[in-house]
Scaffold this active site. Structure first.
Site, PDB file in Angstrom:
ATOM      1  N   ARG A  86       0.737  -1.105  -0.016  1.00 43.75           N
ATOM      2  CA  ARG A  86       0.038   0.067  -0.008  1.00 43.75           C
ATOM      3  C   ARG A  86       0.681   1.385   0.130  1.00 43.75           C
ATOM      4  NH1 ARG A  86      -5.085  -1.844   2.724  1.00 43.75           N
ATOM      5  NH2 ARG A  86      -4.373  -3.818   3.193  1.00 43.75           N
ATOM      6  N   HIS A 434     -17.250  45.410  -8.425  1.00 41.41           N
ATOM      7  CA  HIS A 434     -18.499  45.720  -7.518  1.00 41.41           C
ATOM      8  C   HIS A 434     -19.527  44.547  -6.991  1.00 41.41           C
ATOM      9  CE1 HIS A 434     -22.624  47.447  -6.992  1.00 41.41           C
ATOM     10  NE2 HIS A 434     -22.032  48.652  -6.223  1.00 41.41           N
ATOM     11  N   ARG A 541     -18.699  51.960   3.711  1.00 47.70           N
ATOM     12  CA  ARG A 541     -18.604  52.486   2.446  1.00 47.70           C
ATOM     13  C   ARG A 541     -19.812  53.515   2.487  1.00 47.70           C
ATOM     14  NH1 ARG A 541     -16.078  47.232   0.755  1.00 47.70           N
ATOM     15  NH2 ARG A 541     -14.446  47.643  -0.357  1.00 47.70           N
ATOM     16  N   THR A 746      -6.344  47.590  -0.053  1.00 41.18           N
ATOM     17  CA  THR A 746      -5.605  46.823  -1.077  1.00 41.18           C
ATOM     18  C   THR A 746      -6.134  46.761  -2.404  1.00 41.18           C
ATOM     19  OG1 THR A 746      -6.044  44.951   0.301  1.00 41.18           O
ATOM     20  CG2 THR A 746      -3.866  45.841   0.670  1.00 41.18           C
ATOM     21  N   ASN A 747      -7.454  47.013  -2.423  1.00 43.29           N
ATOM     22  CA  ASN A 747      -8.255  46.734  -3.599  1.00 43.29           C
ATOM     23  C   ASN A 747      -7.698  47.751  -4.708  1.00 43.29           C
ATOM     24  OD1 ASN A 747      -9.683  44.888  -2.249  1.00 43.29           O
ATOM     25  ND2 ASN A 747     -11.358  46.374  -2.123  1.00 43.29           N
ATOM     26  N   ASP A 748      -7.650  49.056  -4.305  1.00 42.97           N
ATOM     27  CA  ASP A 748      -7.268  50.068  -4.966  1.00 42.97           C
ATOM     28  C   ASP A 748      -5.821  50.257  -5.187  1.00 42.97           C
ATOM     29  OD1 ASP A 748      -9.378  51.617  -6.509  1.00 42.97           O
ATOM     30  OD2 ASP A 748     -10.110  51.987  -4.787  1.00 42.97           O
ATOM     31  N   CYS A 810      -7.893  47.036   4.956  1.00 43.62           N
ATOM     32  CA  CYS A 810      -9.293  46.893   4.911  1.00 43.62           C
ATOM     33  C   CYS A 810      -9.878  46.656   3.432  1.00 43.62           C
ATOM     34  CB  CYS A 810     -10.301  47.989   5.390  1.00 43.62           C
ATOM     35  SG  CYS A 810      -9.843  49.754   4.133  1.00 43.62           S
TER      36      CYS A 810
HETATM   37  C1  PEP Z   1     -10.032  49.286  -1.445  1.00 42.04           C
HETATM   38  O1  PEP Z   1      -9.682  50.075  -2.417  1.00 42.04           O
HETATM   39  O2  PEP Z   1      -9.088  48.428  -1.012  1.00 42.04           O
HETATM   40  C2  PEP Z   1     -11.264  49.560  -0.550  1.00 42.04           C
HETATM   41  C3  PEP Z   1     -11.255  48.788   0.554  1.00 42.04           C
HETATM   42  O3  PEP Z   1     -12.196  50.359  -1.115  1.00 42.04           O
HETATM   43  P1  PEP Z   1     -13.042  50.128  -2.256  1.00 42.04           P
HETATM   44  O4  PEP Z   1     -13.024  48.573  -2.565  1.00 42.04           O
HETATM   45  O5  PEP Z   1     -14.374  50.689  -1.776  1.00 42.04           O
HETATM   46  O6  PEP Z   1     -12.669  50.739  -3.368  1.00 42.04           O
HETATM   47 MG    MG Z   2     -10.740  51.902  -2.496  1.00 39.54          MG
END
Ligand code: PEP
Ligand code: MG
Length: 855
Positions: A86, A434, A541, A746-748, A810
Site C-alpha cells: 500500500r 462591485h 462605505r 489593498t483593492n485600489d 481593509c
Molecule cells: C480598497 O480600495 O481597498 C477599498 C477597501 O475600497 P473600495 O473597495 O471601496 O475601493
Molecule cells: Mg478603494
C-alpha cells in the site's frame, strides 16, 4: 498465522526497509503517514499483520531501478504468506498508487490454499492477482480478460492463459519477482506526470515523497466467518457519534464499500443483517480497538479490518474523511474530552472551509448540470429564475420568487436589485469588482467574469458554449463557492452555525493576537459583524447609503446644484437620513469602533445612463431633457477610477464631506447620551498628498467644533486615511502626523500598483495565472512582494512619523489567511473583511498566533 522467519534484525535496522515494530525508526517525513500510523497501532498492541515499511529514499531509488534487498523483505513475512503493498505518502490527501493484494500467490501456493481455504476462494484470490498484476504492473490491456468466463478454477486457468498469450512468458511464480515488479510499478506511478500534477493540486510540494508498506495478507476469504470492511465511530457529514461503515463476507481490500456489493451493516439494523449479529465477539473487539485508536491517536479514525475465520486483524487506520461541519464538531469534541488541547483543536480546522458552514452549499453528492464557469466571487449557492435588471429582481422578490440577477457588470444602481436577488451572475469583473464586494458583504452567492457563456442582454438570453439557451424566467443555480453555473435547481445543504462553531470561534478569540473587524455598510451587515463578534467596523462605505429609495433623487438634485449654497440646501435634506444611518450603526455596534469612510465614488455614478432615466430626472428636476443630457455628458470621465472621486471630491465639493461629518457627529452625541460613548472614526479615501488631508481635516474639525457648541457636548473622534494610492504609501511619513490611523485599501492599491483595472482583470486573469505570469490573482491573494512592499514601507514610515498610529488593512485581502499572516508579521493592528469572512479571518489569526507560540 504461519511460521515466522526470524530475520527481523536485518530489516529492522535498515533505514530503507524497516520492520514495523514499536521501536523501529519510522517517521512521517521518512516513511509516510500510513507507515507511522501502523507503528502506532503496533504500539497499542493491536492485531496488525506483520509489516515492512519502505522509506521515501528507498522508493525513489526503486523508481530509478535500484532495488532494495527484496529477498530480505519477503523473508520478514511468515513462510509462504501472501503480501499486499500500500502507498504511504506524507499526507494521505496526496494520494498514491492503488494497493496491490495477494502478492506471492502462485501455482503451488494456490494448491495449498485450496486445502486450507477451499478451491473457490483460492481461485478467486489467484485470478484477482493475475488480472490486477497484468493490468497495473505489467501494464497490459484490460480487454485481454474480456473473454474470461465463469469463475473458480476455470476463470483462473483462462486468466493465466491470457497472460501467457499476451506476454509469451509464464506468469511469474517467484514471490520475490512478483514483489519486485509491484514495488517498481508503484514507485514509477508516483513519479508519473499525472500523479505529480494531481498531488500538487492538493498542495503537495514538487518533491513530495512516497513510502510503501509491504504487509502480510490477512485473508478475508476462506472457511468460517471471513470478510473485510471499514468502521469509524462518527458520521462523516455531521461529525456526530455514530458507528458507520460496511462489512462484506468473503471479501478483501475495500470491496465492502462498492455500492452494489451487498455489504452488511455494522451495528444491528432493522434494514438487514449486521456484523454485530454475525460475529459479535469480533465486532465488540473491533469497536474497542477503534475507541482506543481514537483516544491514543487523538483523532477520529477509519479502521480497515479483516476477519479471518472469526479472528480480527486491523490492517490500517486513516483519519476519517469529513465535511467542514464534521471537522468542527470532531475537533471540539476531542478537545472537550481532553484528548487534544483547545489550541490543537483550532489547528485541526482549515479556516477556508468555514465558509462552507456559513453559507448554503450544493450537496456534493448531488448531480450537477454545469453550463458555465467564472470566478467564485462570493461563496454559497442559490437557485432562482433568471432576471436581467435590478427592477425585475425587486419585482420578483415582491412576488416571493427567488431570482438570479444577471448583469454585464453591476454598479451602485443595482444594489437594491442585489438585495432582492438570491444570487448574482456577471459577465465581467474579478474578485474585487462591485458585484463581488457587495455580494460578499451581503452573503449573496455571486459568480463574476464568466467567459464561457455569451450574455445577450438585449434578447434577455444567455447562451452556453454548447448552444444551450437560457431565457428570462428559466431556472438556474449559481455556486459562488466553486464559480460554477448549473441548469435548474440543485440539492442544497443548509448553513450550520451551531454551538460547536460558536465555541471554536470563542477559543480562536482567546488566542488570536491581531484584531479582526468587518467591512459593513448597512445595519444588516453590522448585525452580522456583531453576531460574529467582529472587533468593530473597519470600513463603512457610505456611498451605498445614497442609493436607498427616496435618496437617489435628492442626491441627483445635489449633483445638479449650480452653487455651493444650493448644494448645501439639498444636502440639508440628506443630513437627517445619514444621521439615522450612523445612529443605527453605532447602536448595533454598542461602543465598538466604527470607521466611516467619507464619500468615494465619482458623482456621475449616481446619474441615469439611459434615456428613460434621464427623462425621469428632467421631470423631477423640472429641467429640459437636453440640459440633463448635456450635464451628464460633461461629467463623464475617460478614466473615472482615476478621476474626480474620493478626497478629490472632498476638496473640490467640500459640502458633501461637511454634511457627512455633521451627520456622524450629531449621531455620536445622540447615541452616546443613551448608550456606550461613541468615538467615531472618519476615514478619507484615495489620498495621495498631505495637503488633501490638511484641507479635509480643517473642514471636519470646524464641523466638530460647531456641533460641540450647538449640542453643548464634548466628544472625541479619530481621523485617518485610506492608503490606497502608491503615493500615499510612499508619503506616509508626511501624512501620518495628521492622522490617528492608516488603513490600507489593498483593492485600489493593487489596481494602481499593477496598473490593472480591478473591474476588467477578470477577462484575462485565468490566462495570466495559467501561464505563470502571476502566481495568483493579486486581487484575491495579496501580492506580498510588490503591493506588500508598499504596505511595509507605508507602515514603517507612518509609524516612524507618528508612533502608536493604528495600522490596518481593509481591502478584500483582509479575509484571506495568507494576507492576514503578512499583516500580522508586519505588526498591523487589525484586518477588516466582509462580515461573513470574519470567522475565517479569526481562525486564521488564531492559527498564526499558535504557530508563532510553538515556533
Ligand atoms: C480598497 O480600495 O481597498 C477599498 C477597501 O475600497 P473600495 O473597495 O471601496 O475601493
Ligand atoms: Mg478603494
Amino acid at each position: 498465522m504461519l511460521r515466522l522467519n526470524i530475520k527481523g534484525a536485518a530489516v529492522q535496522n535498515n533505514p530503507d526497509t524497516t520492520l514495523v515494530t514499536a521501536t523501529g525508526p519510522i517517521a512521517n517525513h521518512t516513511h509516510g503517514g500510513r507507515a507511522k500510523c501502523l507503528q502506532r497501532l503496533v504500539r497499542l498492541d493491536l492485531p496488525v499483520p506483520r509489516t515492512v515499511a519502505l522509506s521515501f529514499d528507498a522508493v525513489q531509488k526503486i523508481a530509478k531501478g535500484e532495488m532494495p534487498d527484496v529477498a530480505n523483505v519477503v523473508a520478514e513475512m511468515p513462510q509462504g504468506a501472501l503480501m499486499c503493498v500500500r502507498p504511504s505518502s506524507q499526507d494521505p490527501d496526496w494520494g498514491g498508487p492503488g494497493a496491490v493484494l495477494n502478492i506471492g500467490i502462485n501455482d503451488t501456493r494456490f494448491e495449498e490454499l485450496c486445502t486450507t481455504i477451499g478451491e473457490e476462494a483460492a481461485a478467486a484470490l489467484y485470478t484477482r492477482f493475475v488480472q490486477g498484476y497484468a493490468i497495473n504492473v505489467a501494464r497490459l490491456d484490460p480487454d485481454m480478460f474480456d473473454e474470461v468466463s465463469g469463475d473458480g478454477r476455470a476463470a483462473l486457468t483462462q486468466s493465466l492463459r491470457a497472460y501467457e498469450a499476451e506476454t509469451e512468458e509464464q506468469f511469474p511464480q517467484d514471490p520475490e519477482v512478483q514483489l519486485t515488479a509491484v514495488l517498481r510499478s508503484m514507485a514509477r506511478a508516483w513519479d508519473g506526470t499525472s500523479a505529480r500534477l494531481l498531488r500538487q493540486a492538493k498542495g503537495a510540494p514538487a518533491d513530495a515523497g512516497l513510502g510503501l508498506v509491504v504487509q502480510e495478507m490477512a485473508f478475508g476469504v476462506g472457511n468460517g466467518q471471513c470478510g473485510s470492511g471499514v468502521l469509524q465511530l462518527v458520521d462523516s457529514d455531521t461529525g456526530l457519534r455514530q458507528i458507520t461503515g460496511r462489512y462484506l463476507s468473503q471479501s478483501q481490500g475495500r470491496d465492502a464499500l462498492a455500492s452494489d456489493a451487498g455489504s452488511l451493516y455494522l451495528t444491528c439494523d432493522p434494514r438487514g443483517p449486521s456484523l454485530e449479529e454475525l460475529a459479535p465477539e469480533a465486532f465488540k473487539e473491533l469497536t474497542e480497538h477503534a475507541a482506543l485508536m481514537r483516544r491514543k491517536l487523538r483523532a477520529e479514525m477509519q479502521v480497515e479490518f479483516v476477519i479471518e475465520d472469526g479472528k480480527l486483524h486491523i490492517l490500517d487506520g486513516v483519519v476519517v474523511a469529513r465535511s467542514s461541519r464534521a471537522a468542527v464538531k470532531i475537533a471540539v469534541a476531542l478537545a472537550d474530552e481532553g484528548i487534544i488541547p483547545r489550541e490543537e483543536a483550532l489547528m485541526r480546522v482549515e479556516p477556508r472551509t468555514l465558509t462552507e458552514l456559513l453559507h448554503r452549499q450544493i450537496d456534493p453528492r448531488s448531480k450537477r448540470d454545469v453550463i458555465g464557469r467564472g470566478i467564485a466571487a462570493s461563496p454559497g449557492a442559490a437557485t432562482g429564475r433568471i432576471v436581467f435588471s435590478a427592477s425585475e429582481a425587486q419585482a420578483s422578490a415582491s412576488r416571493g420568487e427567488a431570482c438570479i440577477l444577471i448583469r454585464r457588470e453591476t454598479s451602485p444602481e443595482d444594489i437594491r436589485g442585489m438585495h432582492a436577488a438570491a444570487g448574482v451572475l456577471t459577465e465581467r469583473g474579478g474578485v474585487t469588482s462591485h458585484a463581488a464586494v457587495i455580494g460578499r458583504g451581503l452573503g449573496l452567492p455571486c459568480v463574476v467574469g464568466v467567459s464561457n457563456i455569451k450574455f445577450n442582454l438585449s434578447k434577455k438570453q444567455i447562451v452556453t458554449k454548447e448552444g444551450r439557451v437560457f431565457e428570462e424566467g428559466d431556472e438556474i443555480t449559481v455556486d459562488g463557492s466553486s464559480g460554477t453555473i448549473l441548469a435548474g435547481s440543485a440539492q442544497m445543504i443548509e448553513a450550520a452555525l451551531d454551538e460547536n462553531f460558536t465555541r471554536l470561534m470563542g477559543w480562536a478569540e482567546d488566542v488570536a493576537d491581531i484584531g479582526v473587524r468587518a467591512n459593513a455598510d448597512t445595519p444588516a451587515d453590522a448585525q452580522t459583524a456583531r453576531n460574529f463578534n467582529a472587533h468593530g467596523i473597519g470600513l463603512c462605505r457610505t456611498e451605498h447609503m445614497f442609493f436607498e429609495a427616496g435618496r437617489l433623487t435628492v442626491m441627483r438634485e445635489m449633483i445638479f446644484a449650480e452653487t455651493g449654497e444650493d448644494r448645501r440646501a439639498v444636502l440639508e435634506r440628506l443630513l437627517p437620513m445619514q444621521r439615522d444611518d450612523f445612529k443605527e450603526l453605532f447602536r448595533i455596534m454598542q461602543g465598538q469602533s466604527v470607521c466611516i469612510r467619507l464619500f468615494d465614488p465619482p458623482l456621475h455614478e449616481f446619474l441615469p445612463m439611459h434615456k428613460a432615466g434621464q427623462r425621469e430626472l428632467a421631470d423631477a428636476l423640472n429641467l429640459p431633457l437636453s440640459d440633463v443630457t448635456r450635464r451628464i455628458e460633461a461629467m463623464s470621465e475617460y478614466n473615472p477610477m482615476l478621476g474626480l472621486r474620493g478626497v478629490r471630491l472632498g476638496v473640490t465639493v467640500p459640502e458633501i464631506y461637511e454634511m457627512q461629518a455633521r451627520a456622524i457627529f450629531e449621531a455620536t452625541v445622540e447615541v452616546s447620551q443613551d448608550g456606550e460613548p461613541v468615538v467615531p472614526e472618519i476615514m478619507i479615501p484615495l489620498v495621495s498628498a498631505r495637503r488633501e488631508v490638511e484641507l479635509v481635516k480643517t473642514a471636519i474639525d470646524a464641523v466638530a467644533a460647531a456641533v460641540r457648541t450647538e449640542q453643548d457636548s464634548s466628544f472625541a473622534y479619530r481621523l485617518g486615511i485610506m492608503v490606497e494610492t502608491p503615493r500615499a504609501a510612499l508619503m506616509a511619513g508626511e501624512i501620518a502626523p495628521h492622522c490617528a490611523f492608516l488603513s490600507f485599501g489593498t483593492n485600489d492599491l493593487t489596481q494602481m500598483t499593477y496598473g490593472l483595472s480591478r473591474d476588467d482583470a477578470g477577462r484575462f486573469m485565468s490566462d495570466y495565472v495559467q501561464q505563470g505570469v502571476f502566481d495568483e490573482d493579486p486581487f484575491h491573494m495579496l501580492d506580498t512582494q510588490g503591493v506588500g512592499e508598499l504596505l511595509k514601507l507605508g507602515a514603517e514610515r507612518g509609524r516612524a512619523a507618528q508612533p502608536g498610529i493604528t495600522i490596518s488593512l481593509c481591502g478584500e485581502h483582509g479575509g484571506n489567511p495568507e494576507s492576514i499572516a503578512f499583516c500580522r508579521d508586519a505588526g498591523f493592528d487589525y484586518v477588516s473583511c466582509s462580515p461573513f469572512r470574519v470567522p475565517v479571518a479569526r481562525l486564521a489569526a488564531a492559527q498564526l498566533a499558535i504557530k508563532h507560540k510553538i515556533g
